[in-house]
Design an enzyme around this catalytic site. Sequence first.
Site, PDB file in Angstrom:
ATOM      1  N   LYS A 172       0.827  -1.217   0.000  1.00 47.24           N
ATOM      2  CA  LYS A 172       0.000   0.000   0.000  1.00 47.24           C
ATOM      3  C   LYS A 172       0.858   1.261   0.000  1.00 47.24           C
ATOM      4  CE  LYS A 172      -2.430   2.698   3.484  1.00 47.24           C
ATOM      5  NZ  LYS A 172      -1.376   3.322   4.284  1.00 47.24           N
ATOM      6  N   ASN A 173       1.814   1.335   0.920  1.00 44.24           N
ATOM      7  CA  ASN A 173       2.539   2.595   1.069  1.00 44.24           C
ATOM      8  C   ASN A 173       3.524   2.853  -0.073  1.00 44.24           C
ATOM      9  OD1 ASN A 173       1.017   3.286   3.244  1.00 44.24           O
ATOM     10  ND2 ASN A 173       2.529   2.690   4.788  1.00 44.24           N
TER      11      ASN A 173
ATOM     12  N   ARG B  50      -4.342  10.100   3.369  1.00 41.90           N
ATOM     13  CA  ARG B  50      -3.128  10.740   3.855  1.00 41.90           C
ATOM     14  C   ARG B  50      -2.166  11.034   2.688  1.00 41.90           C
ATOM     15  NH1 ARG B  50      -1.032  13.622   7.770  1.00 41.90           N
ATOM     16  NH2 ARG B  50       1.206  13.349   7.897  1.00 41.90           N
TER      17      ARG B  50
ATOM     18  N   CYS C 289      -5.684   8.240   8.357  1.00 42.52           N
ATOM     19  CA  CYS C 289      -5.775   7.715   9.709  1.00 42.52           C
ATOM     20  C   CYS C 289      -5.496   8.769  10.760  1.00 42.52           C
ATOM     21  CB  CYS C 289      -4.784   6.576   9.877  1.00 42.52           C
ATOM     22  SG  CYS C 289      -5.435   5.061   9.222  1.00 42.52           S
TER      23      CYS C 289
ATOM     24  N   ARG D  11      -0.383  15.090  12.918  1.00 45.62           N
ATOM     25  CA  ARG D  11       0.490  14.528  11.884  1.00 45.62           C
ATOM     26  C   ARG D  11       1.009  15.691  11.048  1.00 45.62           C
ATOM     27  NH1 ARG D  11      -1.947   8.987   9.487  1.00 45.62           N
ATOM     28  NH2 ARG D  11       0.142   8.979   8.583  1.00 45.62           N
ATOM     29  N   PRO D  12       2.078  16.350  11.517  1.00 46.48           N
ATOM     30  CA  PRO D  12       2.555  17.567  10.842  1.00 46.48           C
ATOM     31  C   PRO D  12       3.220  17.275   9.498  1.00 46.48           C
ATOM     32  CG  PRO D  12       4.043  16.950  12.625  1.00 46.48           C
ATOM     33  CD  PRO D  12       2.929  15.947  12.644  1.00 46.48           C
ATOM     34  N   ILE D  13       3.315  18.336   8.646  1.00 44.41           N
ATOM     35  CA  ILE D  13       4.068  18.183   7.387  1.00 44.41           C
ATOM     36  C   ILE D  13       5.111  19.306   7.255  1.00 44.41           C
ATOM     37  CG2 ILE D  13       2.275  16.880   6.148  1.00 44.41           C
ATOM     38  CD1 ILE D  13       1.714  19.499   4.563  1.00 44.41           C
ATOM     39  N   ASP D  14       5.572  19.789   8.411  1.00 45.41           N
ATOM     40  CA  ASP D  14       6.534  20.906   8.387  1.00 45.41           C
ATOM     41  C   ASP D  14       7.832  20.545   7.660  1.00 45.41           C
ATOM     42  OD1 ASP D  14       6.617  19.273  10.920  1.00 45.41           O
ATOM     43  OD2 ASP D  14       8.555  20.274  11.063  1.00 45.41           O
ATOM     44  N   GLN D  15       8.255  19.289   7.721  1.00 45.17           N
ATOM     45  CA  GLN D  15       9.510  18.896   7.061  1.00 45.17           C
ATOM     46  C   GLN D  15       9.356  18.896   5.535  1.00 45.17           C
ATOM     47  OE1 GLN D  15      12.485  18.508   8.786  1.00 45.17           O
ATOM     48  NE2 GLN D  15      11.113  19.348  10.348  1.00 45.17           N
TER      49      GLN D  15
ATOM     50  N   ASP E 214       3.706   0.618  12.297  1.00 49.12           N
ATOM     51  CA  ASP E 214       2.460   0.120  11.695  1.00 49.12           C
ATOM     52  C   ASP E 214       2.151  -1.323  12.099  1.00 49.12           C
ATOM     53  OD1 ASP E 214       2.140   2.567  10.555  1.00 49.12           O
ATOM     54  OD2 ASP E 214       2.849   1.983   8.567  1.00 49.12           O
TER      55      ASP E 214
ATOM     56  N   ARG F 144      -9.211   0.392   3.593  1.00 47.08           N
ATOM     57  CA  ARG F 144      -8.307   1.363   2.972  1.00 47.08           C
ATOM     58  C   ARG F 144      -6.980   0.714   2.624  1.00 47.08           C
ATOM     59  NH1 ARG F 144      -6.699   5.692   6.661  1.00 47.08           N
ATOM     60  NH2 ARG F 144      -5.126   5.602   5.056  1.00 47.08           N
TER      61      ARG F 144
HETATM   62  N1  EPU Z   1       6.876  14.321  11.337  1.00 49.84           N
HETATM   63  C1  EPU Z   1       7.127  15.661  11.618  1.00 49.84           C
HETATM   64  N2  EPU Z   1       7.102  16.553  10.578  1.00 49.84           N
HETATM   65  C2  EPU Z   1       6.853  16.171   9.302  1.00 49.84           C
HETATM   66  C3  EPU Z   1       6.604  14.800   9.023  1.00 49.84           C
HETATM   67  C4  EPU Z   1       6.623  13.904  10.068  1.00 49.84           C
HETATM   68  O1  EPU Z   1       7.349  16.022  12.765  1.00 49.84           O
HETATM   69  O2  EPU Z   1       6.858  17.022   8.411  1.00 49.84           O
HETATM   70  C5  EPU Z   1       6.921  13.341  12.434  1.00 49.84           C
HETATM   71  C6  EPU Z   1       5.559  12.677  12.651  1.00 49.84           C
HETATM   72  O3  EPU Z   1       4.747  13.430  13.513  1.00 49.84           O
HETATM   73  C7  EPU Z   1       5.969  11.340  13.229  1.00 49.84           C
HETATM   74  C8  EPU Z   1       7.297  11.029  12.524  1.00 49.84           C
HETATM   75  O4  EPU Z   1       7.775  12.278  12.044  1.00 49.84           O
HETATM   76  O5  EPU Z   1       6.199  11.474  14.598  1.00 49.84           O
HETATM   77  C9  EPU Z   1       7.219  10.054  11.365  1.00 49.84           C
HETATM   78  O6  EPU Z   1       6.236  10.479  10.419  1.00 49.84           O
HETATM   79  P1  EPU Z   1       6.337  10.096   8.868  1.00 49.84           P
HETATM   80  O7  EPU Z   1       6.412  11.354   8.086  1.00 49.84           O
HETATM   81  O8  EPU Z   1       7.412   9.083   8.703  1.00 49.84           O
HETATM   82  O9  EPU Z   1       4.940   9.419   8.620  1.00 49.84           O
HETATM   83  P2  EPU Z   1       4.015   9.537   7.323  1.00 49.84           P
HETATM   84  O10 EPU Z   1       4.864   9.681   6.129  1.00 49.84           O
HETATM   85  O11 EPU Z   1       2.959  10.540   7.557  1.00 49.84           O
HETATM   86  C10 EPU Z   1       4.053   7.008   6.762  1.00 49.84           C
HETATM   87  C11 EPU Z   1       3.038   5.928   6.578  1.00 49.84           C
HETATM   88  C12 EPU Z   1       2.432   5.589   7.922  1.00 49.84           C
HETATM   89  C13 EPU Z   1       3.543   5.166   8.898  1.00 49.84           C
HETATM   90  C14 EPU Z   1       4.626   6.244   8.966  1.00 49.84           C
HETATM   91  C15 EPU Z   1       5.829   5.827   9.794  1.00 49.84           C
HETATM   92  C16 EPU Z   1       2.166   6.334   4.372  1.00 49.84           C
HETATM   93  C17 EPU Z   1       1.060   6.807   3.517  1.00 49.84           C
HETATM   94  N3  EPU Z   1       1.996   6.410   5.678  1.00 49.84           N
HETATM   95  O12 EPU Z   1       3.355   8.126   7.307  1.00 49.84           O
HETATM   96  O13 EPU Z   1       1.607   4.470   7.676  1.00 49.84           O
HETATM   97  O14 EPU Z   1       2.993   4.995  10.188  1.00 49.84           O
HETATM   98  O15 EPU Z   1       5.093   6.544   7.641  1.00 49.84           O
HETATM   99  O16 EPU Z   1       6.388   4.645   9.298  1.00 49.84           O
HETATM  100  O17 EPU Z   1       3.174   5.874   3.857  1.00 49.84           O
HETATM  101  C18 EPU Z   1      -0.253   3.084   7.836  1.00 49.84           C
HETATM  102  O18 EPU Z   1       0.102   2.548   6.787  1.00 49.84           O
HETATM  103  O19 EPU Z   1      -1.143   2.650   8.598  1.00 49.84           O
HETATM  104  C19 EPU Z   1       0.381   4.348   8.241  1.00 49.84           C
HETATM  105  C20 EPU Z   1      -0.151   5.187   9.090  1.00 49.84           C
END
Ligand code: EPU
Length: 431
Positions: free
Chosen positions: A22-23, A93, A117, A123-127, A307, A399
């Site tokens: 999926k991811n 997401r 989810c 779930r920030p996207i600041d990075q 996960d 999903r």
């Molecule tokens: N984070 C920040 N700033 C950012 C991005 C992330 O502080 O800009 C923090 C998050 O708050 C968290 C950590 O960094 O504490 C890791 O977040 P990451 O960005 O790695 O997560 P994601 O990309 O939003 C993906 C998967 C998630 C999985 C995480 C961690 C997808 C679509 N989602 O999320 O998968 O939990 O990586 O491995 O690929 C799932 O499949 O059920 C799922 C939630």
Amino acid sequence: MTKYVINGGNPLHGEIEISGAKNAAVAIIPAALMVDGVCRIENLPEISDVKTLLSILKEMGAKIRVVDKRTLDIDCTRVGTTHATFDMMRRIRASYYLIGSLLGRFGRADVAMPGGCNFGGVRPIDQHIKGFTAMGANVSVRNGIVTAVTGDTLRGVTIYLDVVSVGATINLMLGAALAQGRTVIENAAREPHIVDLANFLNSMGADIRGAGTNEIRVRGVKRMSGGFYSIIPDQIEAGTYMMAVAGAGGRVVIKDVIPKHLESISVKLREMGVTVVELEDSVIVQRDAPLLKTHVKTMPYPGFPTDMQPQISTVLCLAEGTSTITEGVWDNRFKYVDELVKMGAQIRVNGRSAIIEGVPYLSGAPIKASDLRAGAALVIAGLSARGRTVIDGVNYIERGYEKMISKLSDVGADIKGLSEREDQRYNRKMG
Ligand code: EPU
């Protein structure tokens, strides 16, 4: 389906085939937007997140041809707009990957802030924003819409991620693929789907090195053109069924996997007294002895995946002794614990940790999924419990898991899905 009904207690025996990841799929589909010509993508999982992304691409003008159940031809050559319905984007997401792919191709992206989810925390996207800004984009967030604009194209730079983020690594890799010059992503995430996306982009003409390490180097190319690509197997789907066998007992061959991606999960299962045998592209999981306690800390790959945290916690509810779980990725991912407690589990949550006192058995109960992996964990709980479990909120499960009901029924589980109408009938019957 609106609910799953499980009569627990059946050990599982047979074979389960694992679908495409999926991811990886939710990153590769937006990546196809950056390619001129036809991308033939094989091993796409049939899940609702993939369907939503394909609808978004279609709305933008992509041509999508079904080759077979798991293979699609996606042609985005004629996509001329950077807009899609925000409501659709909010459903998942991964819509945030459209920021990288649209910015990379058109120099502009208007994307609704990600939904998907909700484990209970932010779930920030600041990075992601920090990276695109460093590459020369003007990024603003207003009323839940991210608008990113660059004068001409993105410019290659060196970006250090303050946190190891899968999403930011993928998004910046997408943007960098068609940027001017060389981008270096430092402190990058190393998950298998990051390598898969890099392989997809490279097979379409990109120049990406180092994916799978913590430094990814991307030399921007002028254009990418069509080709073939087959998505890797889903590490988390495989891990979920491995945990299901651990919880319910039995012996199942989990087929079409990359055993290396499952190592952290296999190691924990062995500590719990479960036999795991790795073959070339399958693993055999067998549990016929009592489960043993263990301690788990979730970490970015190659650590134990967040996960898989709800699923292993569920199995540990049935292990002798006291186990501990520490969530090392998300601030809060224990919403599902209240549902397990309704089934007789003894779990105490304290911040990012949970302490689990094993109990001899769980009892079936009406429970509700609050997110995708929590939902999968509740299915494992239902399969392992005595009596009947009815799980609400299964749209989350659908999903990300392809045909979960038939895969589990085929190995002997007593599980069925109820449509809305069947659910109403079931409720009348149960009084
Ligand atoms: N984070 C920040 N700033 C950012 C991005 C992330 O502080 O800009 C923090 C998050 O708050 C968290 C950590 O960094 O504490 C890791 O977040 P990451 O960005 O790695 O997560 P994601 O990309 O939003 C993906 C998967 C998630 C999985 C995480 C961690 C997808 C679509 N989602 O999320 O998968 O939990 O990586 O491995 O690929 C799932 O499949 O059920 C799922 C939630």
